[in-house]
Write an enzyme that holds these catalytic residues in place. Structure first.
Site, PDB file in Angstrom:
ATOM      1  N   GLU A 144       0.891  -1.158   0.000  1.00 30.84           N
ATOM      2  CA  GLU A 144       0.000   0.000   0.000  1.00 30.84           C
ATOM      3  C   GLU A 144       0.926   1.204   0.000  1.00 30.84           C
ATOM      4  OE1 GLU A 144      -1.318   2.764   0.348  1.00 30.84           O
ATOM      5  OE2 GLU A 144      -2.945   2.762   1.794  1.00 30.84           O
ATOM      6  N   GLU A 153       4.381   8.572  -3.726  1.00 35.64           N
ATOM      7  CA  GLU A 153       5.109   8.124  -2.544  1.00 35.64           C
ATOM      8  C   GLU A 153       6.281   7.218  -2.899  1.00 35.64           C
ATOM      9  OE1 GLU A 153       2.514   6.444   0.363  1.00 35.64           O
ATOM     10  OE2 GLU A 153       1.389   8.307   0.676  1.00 35.64           O
TER      11      GLU A 153
END
Length: 683
Positions: A144, A153
């Protein structure tokens, strides 16, 4: 040991570096994290659980021992799902130390300590081997690592490294693939967040500088709750396009790339904005899908899952381009290892060619003005309020001083006939930007821009003139919460000796308002989880609450509430007025009182905002833009963030006016901040 932290200071209009305990940053990071929000996302959790069960079953069907690698493990939830699904062992990698420590406690509390190893490292630092962090490579990769932009990210570099060093060839990945979607639209509302529009002032048409019009803007994504943007506010110029896919079960490259979707324009218009989102297939067959599409793009909008950790993206094209209906159009998305950007390209261009470089601001306007600030400057109704207020107070001999950041008010004052106009701009970029605006409109000497602070100002700087009109919007780039703009009050106090005895102060006063609300969804970012998909994650709740108790529970947070629907459970109440015609008082201002609840609901907290009195009959509101309707629905100013004080736990309100919101507020002049406390009182 102490640490230095930046905090907004309304007395100076700057970010002050103040001493805090060494634990301050630690608690801030935890308190402001969105782990709870993710765990409240039931749709996300269920889809991950289904995908993990299916992956474990596929590996077991091949007769293999199931070893799972969970990158970005957080609380360890996905690792525990894997063990419940029948995995033999799981390596859970979490780089944020406090969360890794919480994961160890959660894994232990749920009885998986002997099957899940929590590794507090970045995945690129993990070693494999007899003496390594992992004893063997994994054959299931669970991650995730995504943000609103999918790759922001560092998902691509992390996947690239994992396939090279941490997982087996042919591993199963959950999610299995991601798909990026985009739609080209015309939207005056959204375009106003990127480009300054011509502004009409008393018969003059103020034009934006050419350098701003031609500028590609800042490269950072504009992430919003696109479900709150009405389809009536944009015109689709093309279909929702599949831009590209990433298969996470195969080796992933973080190299820059470019992909093009070709289509016939479905209507004529100005290509301005790209709306974008993604979905993830949890299994190879695409039967388990978790989508980030806005509610109006879903087949069942009534069952749309709310989430704040993943939203949607708005990308602004480098320049408007006219397209005609049925015209062949090519939309290209390019990416590096952390970001995306869009462009319209020649229909013959190869879809494998990377489109130049990331766009960047060359005009400085996009560095001085945030996207909400662009929207505010382009708000015609707001401009009309300021122009009418100035028109009412200006005289042919007026000497004006403006103290807002990057403001157009001093230009308005000149166009409305003021004799002299001065503007204080501490930022060099802001000074150069306003200079560009002046030059573009042949007003080079209309405003004298002074790069000094209010307390440094002298009569010599004002060419011997006393100030007859002191004005501000007020807007300051360092303001985070609504009352931080009270810096204007401190500016007014600093220049008190330079004011004409009959000087006009605009605005003349500011009023702080409050209203108790029930949020439709925003409450989830603060609500404890307890259990999630049958797993006890209360150690995370306890960790977050300890950090909130450190300070955050007693402070309001800034939120753009136009994105987060709520209902008012009481009438909005003015609770504190600041008289700008007088200097800042030396003593604190205290206000206490109660507000009766008038509607039934679940009270999650209190919203605070400022309203400014420009003249006797003209105000500008930074909170509610319309009266609250009969059902309590609120419509919020889209250009400013409001303050939200969350209750530790929600209170059920009966709405029979025997229950009250109690408030206590103290304005502390020495720090320019407001200390507050709220509670619900029952008979």
């Amino acid at each position: 040991m102490k640490t230095f932290c930046g905090r907004a200071n309304a007395t100076t209009g700057a970010l002050d570096w103040v001493e805090e305990s060494e634990e301050y940053d630690y608690h801030q990071e935890i308190a402001r994290s969105c782990y709870a929000d993710m765990l409240h996302d039931k749709d996300r959790n269920e889809k991950y659980f289904q995908g993990i069960r299916a992956a474990v079953s596929r590996v077991k069907a091949r007769g293999e021992r199931v070893v799972v690698l969970d990158i970005g493990a957080g609380t360890g939830l996905l690792s525990m799902m894997a063990m419940t699904a029948g995995a033999d062992f799981c390596y859970a990698i979490e780089v944020f130390k406090p969360m890794a420590q919480a994961a160890v406690r959660i894994v232990e509390r749920n009885g998986f300590s002997d099957k899940i190893k929590v590794i507090n490292k970045h995945s690129t630092e993990v070693t494999v081997g007899p003496d390594g962090d992992m004893h063997e490579r994994a054959n299931i990769l669970v991650t995730e690592l995504f943000d609103t932009e999918l790759i922001g990210e560092g998902a691509l570099p992390s996947y690239e490294h994992a396939h090279m060093h941490l997982v087996q060839v042919g591993c199963e990945a959950v999610p299995h693939r991601a798909t990026i979607y985009a739609q080209l639209v015309e939207s005056d509302m959204l375009w106003k967040w990127s480009q300054i529009q011509p502004i009409e002032v008393d018969g003059h048409r103020l034009q934006p500088p050419p350098s701003v019009v031609k500028c590609a803007g800042v490269p950072s994504v504009c992430d919003i709750q696109l479900s709150q943007v009405s389809p009536r506010s944009f015109t689709p110029l093309g279909p929702i396009c599949t831009m590209f896919r990433v298969d996470f079960s195969k080796p992933v490259s973080s190299a820059a790339g470019s992909y093009t979707a070709q289509f016939k324009a479905q209507s004529s218009g100005r290509a301005q904005v790209v709306l974008s989102w993604w979905d993830i297939d949890m299994d190879p067959d695409g039967n388990i899908v978790c989508t980030m599409a806005p509610s109006w793009a879903c087949s069942k909008p009534q069952s749309y899952p709310w989430r704040d950790h993943w939203m949607q993206s708005v990308y602004f094209l480098p320049a408007e381009k006219n397209v005609a209906k049925e015209e062949e159009t090519s939309l290209t998305v390019s990416h590096d290892d952390y970001s995306l950007w869009y462009s319209l390209t020649d229909s013959q261009q190869s879809d494998t060619k990377v489109t130049s470089f990331r766009p960047c601001c060359t005009c400085q306007a996009h560095l001085v003005w945030t996207r909400p600030r662009f929207g505010e400057l382009n708000d015609e109704q707001r401009t009309e309020s300021y122009v009418n207020a100035l028109r009412n107070i200006l005289k042919p001999d007026s000497v004006c001083l403006s103290v807002s950041d990057g403001s157009l008010l001093p230009i308005f004052a000149h166009l409305l006939g003021a004799r002299k106009v001065f503007s204080l701009e501490n930022s060099g970029m802001a000074r150069r930007l306003i200079d560009q605006v002046l030059q573009a409109n042949s007003l080079k000497h209309a405003v004298q821009i002074l790069g000094i602070r209010p307390e440094q100002l002298s009569l010599n700087d004002l060419e011997g003139n006393q100030i007859s009109v002191l004005m501000a919007e007020p807007y300051f780039s360092t303001s985070l919460l609504p009352w931080h703009s009270l810096y204007f009050w401190y500016c007014r106090t600093a220049v008190a000796q330079l004011l004409h005895p009959n000087a006009t102060i605009l605005p003349s006063a500011g009023t702080l308002y409050i209203v108790a609300v029930e949020f439709q969804d925003l409450w989830r970012i603060r609500a404890p989880c307890g259990t999630c998909e049958g797993f006890d994650v209360s150690p995370m709740d306890e960790m977050i609450q300890r950090s909130l108790d450190f300070r955050e529970s007693w402070e309001a947070e800034p939120h753009p509430l136009w994105e987060y629907p709520c209902r008012a459970l009481a009438k909005p109440r003015p609770v504190m007025t600041f008289d700008f015609t007088q200097c800042v008082p030396e003593q604190p201002i205290n206000k206490q009182g109660t507000v009766p609840f008038t509607r039934r609901g679940c009270c999650h907290g209190v919203v605070l905002w400022m309203e400014y009195q420009l003249t006797d009959d003209i105000t500008v509101n930074m909170g509610l833009t319309k009266p609250v309707n009969e059902e309590g629905a609120c419509e919020w100013n889209p250009h400013r963030k409001q303050g939200v004080f969350f209750f530790r736990s929600a209170d059920e309100i009966s709405g029979d006016e025997r229950e009250y919101l109690s408030y206590s507020l103290t304005f502390e002049p020495n720090i320019g901040d407001i200390k507050m406390d709220f509670s619900v009182i029952r008979p």
